[in-house]
Enzyme design. Structure first.
Site, mmCIF file in Angstrom:
data_model
loop_
_atom_site.group_PDB
_atom_site.id
_atom_site.type_symbol
_atom_site.label_atom_id
_atom_site.label_comp_id
_atom_site.label_asym_id
_atom_site.label_seq_id
_atom_site.Cartn_x
_atom_site.Cartn_y
_atom_site.Cartn_z
ATOM 1 C CG ASP A 1 48.343 47.540 30.705
ATOM 2 O OD1 ASP A 1 48.374 46.380 30.387
ATOM 3 O OD2 ASP A 1 47.904 47.179 31.875
ATOM 4 C CG ASN B 1 46.021 37.264 30.811
ATOM 5 O OD1 ASN B 1 47.186 37.867 29.901
ATOM 6 N ND2 ASN B 1 46.852 37.640 31.476
ATOM 7 C CG ASP C 1 51.376 41.586 33.133
ATOM 8 O OD1 ASP C 1 52.608 41.128 33.007
ATOM 9 O OD2 ASP C 1 50.160 41.836 34.024
ATOM 10 C CB THR D 1 28.785 23.344 47.125
ATOM 11 O OG1 THR D 1 28.221 21.763 48.537
ATOM 12 C CG2 THR D 1 30.093 23.011 46.784
#
Length: 252
Positions: A6, A9, A95, A177
């Site tokens: 498999d 990405n 996938d 932040t």
């Protein structure tokens, strides 16, 4: 045993399966002779399947065939044990379809929803009659953090809190932040998933819900619905597709 390759990405996952169960797994950034040879060394592998989201499946299959002669390349033309209602099957991520096959195999005759938490977040539906009905594609968890950093002038690149962080670390307003970014991304994705699950569960009574993918661990315990967390859903689906194409089940 079957060899499952498999190619995603961001990394490559390998598995050896026997009787539908994974007996060995490994992963790496790329498929090469050293990784593959070391993984299958001393094993009796009868057949293999290669799936890639990178467009290099044929090249990868050539390498695999130097170790396992019987190798199936998973393409849009490969028969699968589902009816595919997707209008653009050649653009459908392999996938996504493999995960759908894996989930439908585990819950035959049931409506199934699959949330895959990877580079992209995908939420797909398979109906009880064995039809893949498509779904939703959105940026994944880390893609959202990268987008905030890369498309603003001063926001830093953040990573998510630990998967077992207290719920208050997600739901309370951030007072700095980076804290606000983490909570905004994590809560936003959580509420998005809850919305999909609520809407689909209202339409399909007894809906089976699967979470898979590397970042599913951040959300599985925070969703109130009964879900199945299965990190190997794509691998299981690819194994089922390989067996389907090698058996008399496949009418083609």
């Amino acid at each position: 045993m079957n060899l499952i390759v498999d190619i995603g990405n961001s990394r490559v996952k390998l598995a050896l399966t026997e009787g539908g169960e994974a007996v060995a797994q490994c992963a790496g950034p790329a498929l090469d002779r050293a990784l593959l040879g070391g993984f299958v060394a001393g094993r009796r592998v009868r057949r293999a399947i290669v799936c890639s989201t990178r467009g290099d499946a044929a090249e990868a299959a050539e390498l695999v065939r130097t170790f396992v002669a019987d190798c199936l390349v998973f393409t849009p033309d490969t028969p699968v044990p589902l009816r595919n209602a997707y209008r653009t099957p050649r653009t459908l991520g392999r996938d996504r379809l493999a995960a759908a096959v894996g989930a439908a195999t585990l819950c035959p005759g049931r409506d199934v929803l699959i949330a895959d938490f990877g580079t992209a977040l995908t939420v797909d539906l398979v109906t009880a009659d064995g039809t893949f009905c498509g779904g939703f594609i959105a940026p994944g968890l880390r893609s959202r953090f990268r987008a905030l950093h890369e498309h603003t002038a001063r926001l830093p690149l953040c990573a998510p809190d630990a998967p077992d962080a207290a719920d208050a670390a997600w739901s309370e307003p951030g007072l700095a932040t980076e804290e606000a970014m983490r909570r905004g991304v994590l809560c936003g994705m959580l509420y998005e998933i809850e919305g999909h699950l609520s809407r689909m569960a209202a339409r399909y009574a007894g809906l089976c819900i699967f979470f898979t993918g590397g970042d599913a661990k951040y959300f599985a315990k925070r969703i109130k619905n009964t879900i199945f967390a299965n990190r190997n859903l794509v691998l299981s689906g690819l194994d089922r597709i390989l067996e389907y194409n090698a058996s008399e089940e496949n009418p083609d």
